[in-house]
Scaffold this active site. Structure first.
Site, mmCIF file in Angstrom:
data_model
loop_
_atom_site.group_PDB
_atom_site.id
_atom_site.type_symbol
_atom_site.label_atom_id
_atom_site.label_comp_id
_atom_site.label_asym_id
_atom_site.label_seq_id
_atom_site.Cartn_x
_atom_site.Cartn_y
_atom_site.Cartn_z
ATOM 1 N N LYS A 22 0.839 -1.211 0.000
ATOM 2 C CA LYS A 22 0.000 0.000 0.000
ATOM 3 C C LYS A 22 0.872 1.258 0.000
ATOM 4 O O LYS A 22 0.631 2.184 -0.776
ATOM 5 C CB LYS A 22 -0.897 -0.002 1.245
ATOM 6 N N ASN A 23 1.884 1.278 0.861
ATOM 7 C CA ASN A 23 2.661 2.511 1.011
ATOM 8 C C ASN A 23 3.646 2.757 -0.137
ATOM 9 O O ASN A 23 4.242 3.833 -0.226
ATOM 10 C CB ASN A 23 3.375 2.534 2.366
ATOM 11 N N CYS A 124 -4.607 13.325 13.362
ATOM 12 C CA CYS A 124 -4.376 11.915 13.074
ATOM 13 C C CYS A 124 -4.274 11.159 14.390
ATOM 14 O O CYS A 124 -3.722 11.673 15.356
ATOM 15 C CB CYS A 124 -3.081 11.786 12.279
ATOM 16 N N ARG A 129 1.697 14.587 13.107
ATOM 17 C CA ARG A 129 2.002 14.399 11.694
ATOM 18 C C ARG A 129 1.886 15.674 10.850
ATOM 19 O O ARG A 129 1.078 15.746 9.915
ATOM 20 C CB ARG A 129 1.136 13.275 11.110
ATOM 21 N N ASP A 320 5.456 0.721 11.864
ATOM 22 C CA ASP A 320 4.220 0.080 11.377
ATOM 23 C C ASP A 320 4.089 -1.376 11.818
ATOM 24 O O ASP A 320 3.070 -2.009 11.540
ATOM 25 C CB ASP A 320 4.151 0.159 9.836
ATOM 26 N N ARG A 412 -8.502 -0.288 5.229
ATOM 27 C CA ARG A 412 -7.682 0.738 4.561
ATOM 28 C C ARG A 412 -6.385 0.146 4.039
ATOM 29 O O ARG A 412 -5.797 0.689 3.106
ATOM 30 C CB ARG A 412 -7.321 1.851 5.557
HETATM 31 C C1 EPZ Z 1 4.691 6.969 6.169
HETATM 32 O O1 EPZ Z 1 3.957 8.044 6.728
HETATM 33 C C2 EPZ Z 1 3.761 5.798 6.106
HETATM 34 N N1 EPZ Z 1 2.615 6.157 5.265
HETATM 35 C C3 EPZ Z 1 3.314 5.431 7.498
HETATM 36 O O2 EPZ Z 1 2.508 4.272 7.381
HETATM 37 C C4 EPZ Z 1 4.537 5.118 8.355
HETATM 38 O O3 EPZ Z 1 4.132 4.882 9.678
HETATM 39 C C5 EPZ Z 1 5.506 6.293 8.331
HETATM 40 O O4 EPZ Z 1 5.823 6.643 6.956
HETATM 41 C C6 EPZ Z 1 6.817 6.029 9.060
HETATM 42 O O5 EPZ Z 1 7.431 4.901 8.514
HETATM 43 C C7 EPZ Z 1 2.738 6.055 3.943
HETATM 44 O O6 EPZ Z 1 3.768 5.681 3.404
HETATM 45 C C8 EPZ Z 1 1.538 6.396 3.143
HETATM 46 P P1 EPZ Z 1 6.886 10.344 8.021
HETATM 47 P P2 EPZ Z 1 4.517 9.533 6.660
HETATM 48 O O7 EPZ Z 1 6.755 11.610 7.252
HETATM 49 O O8 EPZ Z 1 5.234 9.711 5.390
HETATM 50 C C9 EPZ Z 1 7.327 13.692 11.361
HETATM 51 C C10 EPZ Z 1 0.723 2.801 7.987
HETATM 52 O O9 EPZ Z 1 0.305 2.234 9.029
HETATM 53 N N2 EPZ Z 1 7.138 14.665 10.289
HETATM 54 O O10 EPZ Z 1 8.038 9.452 7.727
HETATM 55 O O11 EPZ Z 1 3.402 10.434 6.978
HETATM 56 C C11 EPZ Z 1 6.064 12.874 11.633
HETATM 57 O O12 EPZ Z 1 5.146 13.556 12.439
HETATM 58 C C12 EPZ Z 1 1.339 4.151 8.121
HETATM 59 O O13 EPZ Z 1 0.659 2.323 6.853
HETATM 60 C C13 EPZ Z 1 7.288 16.008 10.574
HETATM 61 O O14 EPZ Z 1 7.578 16.416 11.707
HETATM 62 O O15 EPZ Z 1 5.530 9.503 7.876
HETATM 63 C C14 EPZ Z 1 6.639 11.620 12.242
HETATM 64 O O16 EPZ Z 1 6.873 11.844 13.608
HETATM 65 C C15 EPZ Z 1 0.758 5.102 9.059
HETATM 66 N N3 EPZ Z 1 7.092 16.911 9.563
HETATM 67 C C16 EPZ Z 1 7.970 11.461 11.518
HETATM 68 O O17 EPZ Z 1 8.284 12.749 10.963
HETATM 69 C C17 EPZ Z 1 6.775 16.519 8.300
HETATM 70 O O18 EPZ Z 1 6.622 17.388 7.417
HETATM 71 C C18 EPZ Z 1 7.982 10.440 10.396
HETATM 72 O O19 EPZ Z 1 6.857 10.665 9.552
HETATM 73 C C19 EPZ Z 1 6.649 15.150 8.019
HETATM 74 C C20 EPZ Z 1 6.835 14.242 9.046
#
Ligand code: EPZ
Length: 436
Positions: A22-23, A124, A129, A320, A412
């Site tokens: 999915k991701n 969320c 996030r 995850d 989802r």
């Molecule tokens: C991706 O989310 C995945 N989603 C998530 O999968 C996964 O948990 C996550 O990466 C971490 O591996 C998809 O790929 C669609 P991040 P993403 O940006 O990209 C912070 C699932 O269960 N951050 O790597 O949204 C954020 O808050 C899920 O399938 C900022 O501060 O995650 C987090 O603490 C849910 N500012 C950390 O970075 C930003 O602009 C990592 O988030 C972006 C992120």
């Protein structure tokens, strides 16, 4: 509303096939916005997040053809993003609020059309996030961004984004993907440092290269992208879903049994395999007719040993899989200390596990699990995708009947979860109507 009803206590035995990730599929769908020719994607998992992302592209004016494959567990989609210039280029709140990954259309739209309007995703369940890392990098590339009426209103006054040398302040999967796509069409070279190296990003990069992008440093923390003026169409099959694979490995580890997962990439679940091996499970990997096969065994009577877990960006232990691994640790002998370092609120499954009989305590970003604890079935519900999968795993272990409510979260991200578990002999059924 659909629920899953599980009669626990049966070991899991048999085979199943991993679906597409999915991701990985979500950014690949967004990448179709980068050119006017058809992008054909195979092995998209038949889950609601994929349907939502395809709807986002349709709302932006793309032609989308979708057909069922793999007995309804997957989709093949053809996406054509031609003639969008005349449209609003707006990703509406109604869709974005249901799926944060919709923000991934921002980079491609800005890179190709010089403007975009994308709703901010909002709150969320697993953490704040924010999307600041996405926006900061796009601003450095020459975009002007303002937030108005809940939307990110962005434009590129010069007409074309410019390449930058950029170090992400924090490792972010989504920000890396968004900027990678934007940089593919930017003027000049972009270097992304402290980039996320999750396999899903490598998969996206491979699709972009097939479309004509020039990217080096694949699967590493430094990506170099030489922008090109236009990208073409491509055909691409997404990689197997390592989190789905990991979820079934946790199910077998927790419930016991002997199962083979076909068509997977064991290397991409190495952190979990290492953990479960140290906990007492046995693994074998071999070449099968449809790719690699991974066999996991936990013989009857084989006790699990408690192990500590620390979530981290890839190749560390994936956030995850933290919840599913916690379900395993409720059955292990000893104390397991589980530290969640990626999201600030990703322990919501813990309270529900406690209701099933788990012995655990949460202290800030750390969970302390004492096992083994006998679990007894009851009605539970979850607030996010992976937490729901965790409750299913706990239900497979628990004595008596467990009902998992609100499984739209599961739908989802897991295609045919109950079908795949039934194939391993699990007594699990969906009640209340609904499809895969
Ligand atoms: C991706 O989310 C995945 N989603 C998530 O999968 C996964 O948990 C996550 O990466 C971490 O591996 C998809 O790929 C669609 P991040 P993403 O940006 O990209 C912070 C699932 O269960 N951050 O790597 O949204 C954020 O808050 C899920 O399938 C900022 O501060 O995650 C987090 O603490 C849910 N500012 C950390 O970075 C930003 O602009 C990592 O988030 C972006 C992120």
């Amino acid at each position: 509303m659909d629920r899953l009803v599980i009669e626990g206590g049966t070991p899991l035995e048999g085979r199943l096939q991993a679906g597409g990730a999915k991701n990985a599929a979500l950014p690949c769908i967004a990448a179709a916005l980068l050119g006017a020719d058809t992008v054909a994607l195979e092995r998209l998992p038949a889950v609601s997040d994929i349907r939502t992302m395809l709807k986002v592209l349709q709302a932006l004016g793309c032609e989308v053809l979708r057909e069922d494959t793999e007995e309804g567990l997957a989709y093949r989609a053809e996406i054509r993003a031609a003639g969008l210039e005349a449209g609003e280029l707006r990703a509406p709140y109604e869709l974005v609020k249901t799926m944060r990954a919709s923000i991934l259309v921002l980079g491609p739209l800005l890179a190709r059309f010089g403007r975009a309007s994308v709703s901010l995703p909002g709150g969320c369940a697993i953490g704040a996030r924010p999307v600041n890392l996405h926006l900061e990098a796009l601003e450095r590339m020459g975009a002007t961004i303002r937030i108005s009426g809940g939307y990110v209103e962005a434009e590129v006054p010069s007409g074309r984004l410019k390449g930058i040398d950029h170090t992400f302040e924090k490792v972010s999967v989504g920000a890396t993907e968004n900027i990678l796509m934007a940089a593919a069409l930017a003027e000049g070279t972009t270097v992304l440092r402290n980039a996320a190296a999750e396999p899903e990003i490598g998969d996206l990069a491979r699709l972009l290269i097939a479309m004509g992008a020039r990217i080096e440093g694949l699967d590493s923390a430094t990506l170099t992208i030489r922008g090109v003026p236009a990208l073409g169409g491509a055909a691409h099959a997404v990689i197997p879903d390592r989190i789905e694979v990991g979820t079934y490995l946790c199910a077998v580890a927790a419930a016991g049994g002997d199962a083979v997962i076909e068509r997977c990439l064991p290397e991409q679940v190495r952190a979990l395999i290492d953990l479960l091996e140290r906990a007492g499970c046995t693994f074998t990997e071999r070449e099968g007719p449809e790719g690699l096969q991974l066999r996991i065994r936990r013989e009857p009577g084989q006790k699990l040993r408690a192990k500590d877990i620390l979530t981290a960006p890839y190749p560390g232990f994936p956030t995850d899989l933290q919840a599913q691994a916690m379900a395993v640790m409720t059955q292990a002998c000893g104390i397991s200390v589980i530290k969640e370092t990626i999201f600030e609120n990703r322990f919501q499954h813990a309270m529900e596990l406690e209701r099933l009989g788990a012995n655990l305590r949460i202290e800030g970003g750390t969970a302390i699990v004492a096992g083994p604890a006998p679990l007894t079935g009851c009605t539970v519900m979850a607030t996010d995708l992976r937490a729901s999968a965790t409750l299913v795993i706990a239900g497979l272990v628990a004595s008596g009947q467990t009902t998992v409510d609100r499984i739209y979260h599961l739908d989802r991200g897991y295609a045919g979860l109950e079908r795949k578990l039934q194939g391993l002999g699990a007594r699990i059924r969906r009640v209340g109507g609904g499809s895969v």
